[in-house]
Design an enzyme around this catalytic site. Structure first.
Site, PDB file in Angstrom:
ATOM      1  N   ASP A   1      31.503 -37.946 -26.620  1.00 54.55           N
ATOM      2  CA  ASP A   1      32.134 -36.932 -25.774  1.00 54.55           C
ATOM      3  C   ASP A   1      31.473 -36.783 -24.402  1.00 54.55           C
ATOM      4  O   ASP A   1      30.304 -37.082 -24.212  1.00 54.55           O
ATOM      5  CB  ASP A   1      32.174 -35.571 -26.490  1.00 54.55           C
ATOM      6  CG  ASP A   1      30.796 -35.095 -26.928  1.00 54.55           C
ATOM      7  OD1 ASP A   1      29.974 -35.930 -27.368  1.00 54.55           O
ATOM      8  OD2 ASP A   1      30.521 -33.881 -26.816  1.00 54.55           O
TER       9      ASP A   1
ATOM     10  N   ARG B   1       8.537 -39.432 -31.544  1.00 55.00           N
ATOM     11  CA  ARG B   1       7.417 -38.746 -32.181  1.00 55.00           C
ATOM     12  C   ARG B   1       7.825 -38.375 -33.608  1.00 55.00           C
ATOM     13  O   ARG B   1       9.009 -38.138 -33.861  1.00 55.00           O
ATOM     14  CB  ARG B   1       6.996 -37.491 -31.407  1.00 55.00           C
ATOM     15  CG  ARG B   1       8.037 -36.382 -31.407  1.00 55.00           C
ATOM     16  CD  ARG B   1       7.566 -35.118 -30.692  1.00 55.00           C
ATOM     17  NE  ARG B   1       6.603 -34.375 -31.449  1.00 55.00           N
ATOM     18  CZ  ARG B   1       5.310 -34.265 -31.113  1.00 55.00           C
ATOM     19  NH1 ARG B   1       4.836 -34.838 -30.035  1.00 55.00           N
ATOM     20  NH2 ARG B   1       4.494 -33.564 -31.868  1.00 55.00           N
TER      21      ARG B   1
ATOM     22  N   GLU C   1      29.400 -33.771 -29.523  1.00 56.87           N
ATOM     23  CA  GLU C   1      27.958 -33.511 -29.573  1.00 56.87           C
ATOM     24  C   GLU C   1      27.614 -32.318 -28.689  1.00 56.87           C
ATOM     25  O   GLU C   1      26.705 -31.557 -28.991  1.00 56.87           O
ATOM     26  CB  GLU C   1      27.168 -34.748 -29.130  1.00 56.87           C
ATOM     27  CG  GLU C   1      25.669 -34.688 -29.445  1.00 56.87           C
ATOM     28  CD  GLU C   1      24.897 -33.705 -28.574  1.00 56.87           C
ATOM     29  OE1 GLU C   1      24.046 -32.971 -29.106  1.00 56.87           O
ATOM     30  OE2 GLU C   1      25.142 -33.646 -27.355  1.00 56.87           O
ATOM     31  N   GLU C   2      28.355 -32.174 -27.585  1.00 55.01           N
ATOM     32  CA  GLU C   2      28.046 -31.143 -26.582  1.00 55.01           C
ATOM     33  C   GLU C   2      28.521 -29.764 -27.028  1.00 55.01           C
ATOM     34  O   GLU C   2      29.496 -29.222 -26.521  1.00 55.01           O
ATOM     35  CB  GLU C   2      28.688 -31.501 -25.231  1.00 55.01           C
ATOM     36  CG  GLU C   2      28.219 -32.830 -24.643  1.00 55.01           C
ATOM     37  CD  GLU C   2      26.779 -32.795 -24.127  1.00 55.01           C
ATOM     38  OE1 GLU C   2      26.155 -31.718 -24.179  1.00 55.01           O
ATOM     39  OE2 GLU C   2      26.292 -33.853 -23.702  1.00 55.01           O
TER      40      GLU C   2
ATOM     41  N   HIS D   1      23.522 -34.034 -17.338  1.00 58.86           N
ATOM     42  CA  HIS D   1      24.410 -32.889 -17.060  1.00 58.86           C
ATOM     43  C   HIS D   1      24.464 -32.562 -15.564  1.00 58.86           C
ATOM     44  O   HIS D   1      24.909 -31.479 -15.181  1.00 58.86           O
ATOM     45  CB  HIS D   1      24.010 -31.636 -17.868  1.00 58.86           C
ATOM     46  CG  HIS D   1      24.131 -31.817 -19.354  1.00 58.86           C
ATOM     47  ND1 HIS D   1      24.342 -30.769 -20.225  1.00 58.86           N
ATOM     48  CD2 HIS D   1      24.106 -32.925 -20.125  1.00 58.86           C
ATOM     49  CE1 HIS D   1      24.415 -31.241 -21.466  1.00 58.86           C
ATOM     50  NE2 HIS D   1      24.263 -32.543 -21.428  1.00 58.86           N
TER      51      HIS D   1
HETATM   52 NI    NI Z   1      23.744 -36.068 -24.675  1.00 56.61          NI
END
Ligand code: NI
Length: 387
Positions: A80, A177, A137-138, A359
Site C-alpha cells: 500500500d 537487532r 500496512e499504513e 512519508h
Molecule cells: Ni512502510
C-alpha cells in the site's frame, strides 16, 4: 558472496516493475490493481499456487523447492501507498493526485517479486517458500487481516521474515537487532467537557482551553517521571482543537496524539498513567475528560535465533562490515508485529541511501537497493532450507 549475479543482471527489469507500481499508488485495502499485477506476475513465473483475496486484498504465492522437505518459510512485502501529494518530479511519479508510494512499499513488492521469479526458476531449496504480499500496512493492520484469514495455518508457515528500506542508511547495508526493533504504536483521543461562556466572564465558565493546556503539560511528566529512564517511551499530543472565535470560552475541546513503547509493561503503564493524568487534571479544574486509548500495532519483536540467521544471510550478501546486528530500535510502528506474534522470524532494515525521509513528499525508493534486497530474500530461502 555478493549480490546474486542472476538478480543483478535483471535489476532494470525489476526497477521497471517498481516504477509501474509507483505510478499507480493505491491505499489501504484498496490495492486491487497492485494485487492483480502481483498475482499475474507470480503466475507468469510459474508459482505452484497463487491465492488472492487473503485479508481482503492480500496475495500469497507458494513455491516448492526441488526437494520436497517439510519446512515452510515465508517472506513478506507490503503493497500500500500513502495519502500524500508527490513532489519528486520523477518521470514515473504518481499519476493519482493525493496518493503516493512515500514509504517504498513499491520497492518492497518489486524486490519480493524479483526474488519469487528467481526461486521459481532455480528452486534450489528443500521445502516450501511462501511469498506474502499484504495490503494496508499504513494503519490498516493488513497483516492482522491476513492472519485472521488463516494465513499461517493455511500455508503451514513455520517462520516469517520482513524487511523495510531505511533512508539515511547506506545502500548495500543491512541492520537488525534481537528482541524489540520497532515500537508499539497506540492512538490517543481526549475529549474535554467544561462549561462554555463569555470570554470576559471566565469565573462563570470552566475553560476547556486552560484545562487542555494543563493536561498537555502534565502528560509530559509520564515519560520523564513515571517510565524507568532506562526504558523507551513517547507521549506526543499532535492535535488540539477547541473554540471558534476570540470572545467565547468553548464548552468542549479535544486532542489527539500517540503513545509509543518497546515493552508490554511500559505500554500498560502509559495507558494507565495517561488516563489518570487526564481525568485527574480535568477534575482539578471542575471539567470532565474522557480518554480513548486505542491499542494499534504491538511491538515488533524479533526472535533471537531468526535474527542471527538473518544476519548470516545479510552478511553473505553485503559483507560483514555492512551489516549491523545491533541497531538501536526505532519508535515507529509496523504491523509485521502481528506476524511475529504468531511465528518466529526477523524484521530487518535495508539501506535506502541519502534520500528524503519515509512519508516525505520527495521520498523515493532507491533502485540501487534492489539487488541487495532481492538477493537477501533468495539466499534466505536457500540457506534456511538447503537442498
Ligand atoms: Ni512502510
Amino acid at each position: 558472496m555478493p549480490v546474486l549475479n542472476h538478480i543483478a543482471g535483471r535489476v532494470e527489469e525489476i526497477a521497471e516493475w517498481r516504477h509501474d507500481l509507483h505510478m499507480h499508488p493505491e491505499l489501504q485495502y484498496d490495492v486491487h490493481r497492485t494485487a492483480a499485477t502481483v498475482a499475474e506476475k507470480l503466475k507468469a513465473f510459474g508459482c505452484d499456487e497463487i491465492v488472492p483475496g487473503i485479508g481482503r486484498t492480500g496475495v500469497v504465492g507458494v513455491i516448492h523447492g526441488k526437494k520436497k522437505g517439510a519446512k515452510v518459510v515465508a517472506l513478506r512485502a507490503d503493497m500500500d501507498a500513502l495519502p500524500l501529494q508527490e513532489m519528486t518530479g520523477l518521470p514515473y511519479a504518481s499519476k493519482t493526485p493525493g496518493k503516493m508510494h512515500a514509504c517504498g512499499h513499491d520497492g518492497h513488492t518489486a524486490m519480493l517479486l524479483g526474488a519469487a521469479r528467481h526461486l521459481c526458476e532455480t528452486r534450489n531449496f528443500d521445502g516450501t517458500a511462501v511469498v506474502i504480499f499484504q495490503p494496508a500496512e499504513e494503519g490498516g493492520a493488513g497483516a492482522k487481516a491476513m492472519i485472521d484469514d488463516g494465513l499461517f495455518e493455511r500455508f503451514g508457515i513455520h517462520e516469517v521474515y520482513g524487511m523495510h528500506n531505511y533512508p539515511g542508511q547506506a545502500v548495500g547495508t543491512f541492520a537488525m537487532r534481537p528482541g524489540a526493533i520497532m515500537a508499539a504504536a497506540d492512538r490517543l483521543r481526549i475529549d474535554i467537557e467544561g462549561k462554555g461562556g463569555h470570554a470576559a466572564r471566565p469565573h462563570r465558565a470552566i475553560d476547556t482551553i486552560v484545562v487542555g493546556a494543563a493536561i498537555i503539560n502534565a502528560l509530559q511528566t509520564i515519560v520523564s517521571r513515571n517510565v524507568d529512564p532506562i526504558d523507551n517511551a513517547v507521549v506526543s499530543i499532535t492535535q488540539f482543537e477547541g473554540g471558534h472565535t476570540d470572545n467565547v470560552i468553548p464548552q468542549t475541546a479535544f486532542m489527539r496524539g500517540t503513545c509509543r513503547s518497546l515493552k508490554p509493561e511500559v505500554r500498560d503503564l502509559l495507558e494507565k498513567r495517561v488516563k489518570e493524568v487526564v481525568e485527574g487534571i480535568a477534575a482539578l479544574h471542575g471539567a470532565v475528560a474522557k480518554v480513548h486509548y486505542g491499542r494499534d500495532y504491538p511491538v515488533v519483536v524479533n526472535d533471537p535465533g531468526a535474527v542471527e540467521f538473518a544476519e548470516s544471510v545479510a552478511t553473505e550478501i553485503a559483507g560483514k562490515d555492512n551489516v549491523n546486528p545491533n541497531v538501536l530500535p526505532v519508535m515507529g510502528g509496523e504491523d509485521f508485529a502481528f506476524m511475529l506474534q504468531k511465528r518466529p522470524g526477523a524484521f530487518i532494515f535495508m539501506g535506502n541511501g541519502d534520500t528524503a525521509n519515509l512519508h516525505h513528499p520527495a521520498y523515493d525508493f532507491n533502485d540501487k537497493a534492489i539487488p541487495f534486497g532481492a538477493s537477501y530474500w533468495v539466499r534466505l530461502v536457500e540457506k534456511a532450507m538447503p537442498a
